[in-house]
Design a protein around this motif. Structure first.
Motif, PDB file in Angstrom:
ATOM      1  N   PRO A   1      -2.056  -3.037  -5.821  1.00  0.00           N
ATOM      2  CA  PRO A   1      -1.312  -1.843  -5.559  1.00  0.00           C
ATOM      3  C   PRO A   1      -2.002  -1.271  -4.569  1.00  0.00           C
ATOM      4  O   PRO A   1      -1.350  -0.460  -3.828  1.00  0.00           O
ATOM      5  N   VAL A   2      -3.384  -1.132  -4.248  1.00  0.00           N
ATOM      6  CA  VAL A   2      -4.031  -0.460  -3.317  1.00  0.00           C
ATOM      7  C   VAL A   2      -3.317  -1.060  -2.097  1.00  0.00           C
ATOM      8  O   VAL A   2      -3.271  -0.305  -1.093  1.00  0.00           O
ATOM      9  N   VAL A   3      -3.326  -2.181  -1.806  1.00  0.00           N
ATOM     10  CA  VAL A   3      -2.964  -3.089  -0.591  1.00  0.00           C
ATOM     11  C   VAL A   3      -1.610  -2.649  -0.279  1.00  0.00           C
ATOM     12  O   VAL A   3      -1.232  -2.268   0.915  1.00  0.00           O
ATOM     13  N   VAL A   4      -0.792  -2.559  -1.311  1.00  0.00           N
ATOM     14  CA  VAL A   4       0.665  -2.116  -1.142  1.00  0.00           C
ATOM     15  C   VAL A   4       0.695  -0.750  -0.659  1.00  0.00           C
ATOM     16  O   VAL A   4       1.485  -0.367   0.321  1.00  0.00           O
ATOM     17  N   ASP A   5      -0.064   0.156  -1.005  1.00  0.00           N
ATOM     18  CA  ASP A   5      -0.029   1.609  -0.432  1.00  0.00           C
ATOM     19  C   ASP A   5      -0.363   1.788   0.873  1.00  0.00           C
ATOM     20  O   ASP A   5       0.070   2.245   1.636  1.00  0.00           O
ATOM     21  N   ILE A   6      -1.497   0.852   1.227  1.00  0.00           N
ATOM     22  CA  ILE A   6      -2.073   0.629   2.735  1.00  0.00           C
ATOM     23  C   ILE A   6      -0.903   0.198   3.480  1.00  0.00           C
ATOM     24  O   ILE A   6      -0.828   0.785   4.688  1.00  0.00           O
ATOM     25  N   GLU A   7      -0.328  -0.864   3.088  1.00  0.00           N
ATOM     26  CA  GLU A   7       0.940  -1.337   3.964  1.00  0.00           C
ATOM     27  C   GLU A   7       1.648  -0.311   4.268  1.00  0.00           C
ATOM     28  O   GLU A   7       2.355  -0.107   4.999  1.00  0.00           O
ATOM     29  N   SER A   8       1.987   0.542   3.138  1.00  0.00           N
ATOM     30  CA  SER A   8       3.083   1.407   3.202  1.00  0.00           C
ATOM     31  C   SER A   8       2.644   2.715   4.297  1.00  0.00           C
ATOM     32  O   SER A   8       3.580   3.726   4.353  1.00  0.00           O
ATOM     33  N   GLY A   9       1.288   3.090   4.652  1.00  0.00           N
ATOM     34  CA  GLY A   9       0.836   4.177   5.199  1.00  0.00           C
ATOM     35  C   GLY A   9       0.435   5.161   4.640  1.00  0.00           C
ATOM     36  O   GLY A   9       0.196   6.382   5.117  1.00  0.00           O
ATOM     37  N   VAL A  10       0.280   5.025   3.227  1.00  0.00           N
ATOM     38  CA  VAL A  10      -0.375   6.263   2.447  1.00  0.00           C
ATOM     39  C   VAL A  10      -1.793   6.639   2.972  1.00  0.00           C
ATOM     40  O   VAL A  10      -2.330   5.574   3.527  1.00  0.00           O
ATOM     41  N   PRO A  11      -1.946   7.857   3.307  1.00  0.00           N
ATOM     42  CA  PRO A  11      -3.419   8.516   3.925  1.00  0.00           C
ATOM     43  C   PRO A  11      -4.233   7.908   3.136  1.00  0.00           C
ATOM     44  O   PRO A  11      -4.385   7.761   1.835  1.00  0.00           O
ATOM     45  N   PRO A  12      -5.691   7.574   3.737  1.00  0.00           N
ATOM     46  CA  PRO A  12      -7.045   7.146   2.864  1.00  0.00           C
ATOM     47  C   PRO A  12      -7.028   7.820   1.871  1.00  0.00           C
ATOM     48  O   PRO A  12      -7.468   7.421   0.784  1.00  0.00           O
ATOM     49  N   ALA A  13      -7.318   9.102   2.037  1.00  0.00           N
ATOM     50  CA  ALA A  13      -7.767  10.123   0.799  1.00  0.00           C
ATOM     51  C   ALA A  13      -6.775  10.044  -0.317  1.00  0.00           C
ATOM     52  O   ALA A  13      -7.468   9.832  -1.466  1.00  0.00           O
ATOM     53  N   GLU A  14      -5.513   9.769   0.116  1.00  0.00           N
ATOM     54  CA  GLU A  14      -4.675   9.902  -1.019  1.00  0.00           C
ATOM     55  C   GLU A  14      -4.702   8.596  -1.783  1.00  0.00           C
ATOM     56  O   GLU A  14      -4.477   8.424  -2.950  1.00  0.00           O
ATOM     57  N   VAL A  15      -4.891   7.487  -1.143  1.00  0.00           N
ATOM     58  CA  VAL A  15      -5.082   6.002  -1.525  1.00  0.00           C
ATOM     59  C   VAL A  15      -6.527   6.125  -2.597  1.00  0.00           C
ATOM     60  O   VAL A  15      -6.331   5.473  -3.662  1.00  0.00           O
ATOM     61  N   VAL A  16      -7.214   6.801  -2.169  1.00  0.00           N
ATOM     62  CA  VAL A  16      -8.371   6.781  -2.978  1.00  0.00           C
ATOM     63  C   VAL A  16      -8.234   7.527  -4.373  1.00  0.00           C
ATOM     64  O   VAL A  16      -8.631   7.145  -5.499  1.00  0.00           O
ATOM     65  N   GLU A  17      -7.648   8.673  -4.109  1.00  0.00           N
ATOM     66  CA  GLU A  17      -7.230   9.638  -5.278  1.00  0.00           C
ATOM     67  C   GLU A  17      -6.301   8.872  -6.209  1.00  0.00           C
ATOM     68  O   GLU A  17      -6.503   8.894  -7.339  1.00  0.00           O
ATOM     69  N   ARG A  18      -5.085   8.425  -5.863  1.00  0.00           N
ATOM     70  CA  ARG A  18      -4.089   7.921  -6.539  1.00  0.00           C
ATOM     71  C   ARG A  18      -4.510   6.827  -7.560  1.00  0.00           C
ATOM     72  O   ARG A  18      -4.162   6.604  -8.363  1.00  0.00           O
ATOM     73  N   HIS A  19      -5.460   5.855  -6.974  1.00  0.00           N
ATOM     74  CA  HIS A  19      -6.013   4.608  -7.558  1.00  0.00           C
ATOM     75  C   HIS A  19      -7.399   4.912  -8.300  1.00  0.00           C
ATOM     76  O   HIS A  19      -7.846   4.101  -8.754  1.00  0.00           O
ATOM     77  N   ARG A  20      -7.811   5.955  -8.178  1.00  0.00           N
ATOM     78  CA  ARG A  20      -8.983   6.593  -8.865  1.00  0.00           C
ATOM     79  C   ARG A  20     -10.453   5.644  -8.219  1.00  0.00           C
ATOM     80  O   ARG A  20     -10.953   5.071  -9.028  1.00  0.00           O
ATOM     81  N   LEU A  21     -10.186   5.351  -6.924  1.00  0.00           N
ATOM     82  CA  LEU A  21     -11.460   4.470  -6.612  1.00  0.00           C
ATOM     83  C   LEU A  21     -12.618   5.111  -6.540  1.00  0.00           C
ATOM     84  O   LEU A  21     -13.696   4.140  -6.726  1.00  0.00           O
ATOM     85  N   GLY A  22     -12.811   6.402  -6.465  1.00  0.00           N
ATOM     86  CA  GLY A  22     -14.076   7.137  -6.587  1.00  0.00           C
ATOM     87  C   GLY A  22     -14.570   6.832  -8.134  1.00  0.00           C
ATOM     88  O   GLY A  22     -15.981   6.324  -8.220  1.00  0.00           O
ATOM     89  N   ALA A  23     -13.742   7.011  -8.924  1.00  0.00           N
ATOM     90  CA  ALA A  23     -14.176   6.795 -10.332  1.00  0.00           C
ATOM     91  C   ALA A  23     -14.535   5.432 -10.665  1.00  0.00           C
ATOM     92  O   ALA A  23     -15.503   4.961 -11.225  1.00  0.00           O
ATOM     93  N   LEU A  24     -13.734   4.477 -10.038  1.00  0.00           N
ATOM     94  CA  LEU A  24     -13.956   2.992 -10.062  1.00  0.00           C
ATOM     95  C   LEU A  24     -15.545   2.419  -9.439  1.00  0.00           C
ATOM     96  O   LEU A  24     -16.241   2.023 -10.133  1.00  0.00           O
TER      97      LEU A  24
END
Length: 219
Positions: free
Chosen positions: A147-170
């Motif tokens: 799902p992260v890849v899909v958001d990147i392909e869709s042009g979601v901004p990097p900070a939003e990708v990190v926040e939306r998918h809780r990548l900092g917590a991961l």
């Protein structure tokens, strides 16, 4: 590799293929784009197809690239690298072929425990085989993030990708588990590397720089 000599950039989708072309451009090199699929879902389906079918598709792309003057190939896709055996194709086409897996083979002996994030389980399994093959005592923790890849392909901004998918917590979970570094095991993931680096103290490993060095090394 001479600066005027183009390199074929093979990747899963048009988006990460363009990313690979951009990586080469940042080093003053010309890349020509050869995506293997139209989107991340089609790319995953391609990875699950029969080995002979995958090899035939990649062989066709490499031969087309060679006809266009490319003598080297930059496989800017972890999951594609894991899905196809490029060594026989390198011998067959006479092209130098560089993949992220070559970087991981050299990386593995330098670590005791690594975290790994990949686009899907196919890519993760291929990287895992490579890492363990180079260092059987390595401890590896992994996660799949299509799902992260899909958001990147869709042009979601990097900070939003990190926040939306809780990548900092991961990343913090990986750190709490004692990993020494986190491997960005999908060539889409450098897209959010800067935003993620602001949220974790873990070193983030991107194989692209070493891939460029391998591509341009004298024959």
């Amino acid at each position: 590799m001479r600066a005027a000599e183009p390199a074929a950039v093979l990747a899963g989708t048009p988006v990460d293929t363009r990313m690979g072309v951009q990586v080469l451009a940042e080093h003053g090199l010309e890349g020509r784009a050869f995506p293997l699929a139209e989107d991340p879902w089609q790319q995953t389906a391609f990875q699950l197809s029969a080995p002979a079918e995958k090899t035939a598709a990649v062989r066709s792309v490499l031969l087309r690239a060679r006809e266009q003057g490319c003598r080297r190939a930059f496989v800017y896709c972890n999951s594609l690298s894991a899905a196809v055996d490029f060594a026989p194709l390198e011998a067959e086409t006479g092209m130098r072929i560089v993949t992220p897996l070559q970087v991981y083979r050299a990386l593995a002996p330098r670590h005791r425990r690594l975290g790994l994030i990949a686009a899907n389980a196919q890519g993760l399994a291929g990287i895992e085989r490579t890492l363990y093959g180079a260092n059987p005592s390595l401890e590896l923790l992994g996660a799949c993030l299509l799902p992260v890849v899909v958001d990147i392909e869709s042009g979601v901004p990097p900070a939003e990708v990190v926040e939306r998918h809780r990548l900092g917590a991961l990343a913090e979970w990986f750190r709490a588990c004692g990993v020494e570094a986190l491997v960005l095991g999908c060539t889409h993931f450098p897209y959010f590397q800067g935003a993620l680096a602001e949220r974790t103290s873990l070193p983030l490993i991107d194989p692209a720089e070493e891939m460029v060095r391998l591509l341009t090394a004298p024959t």
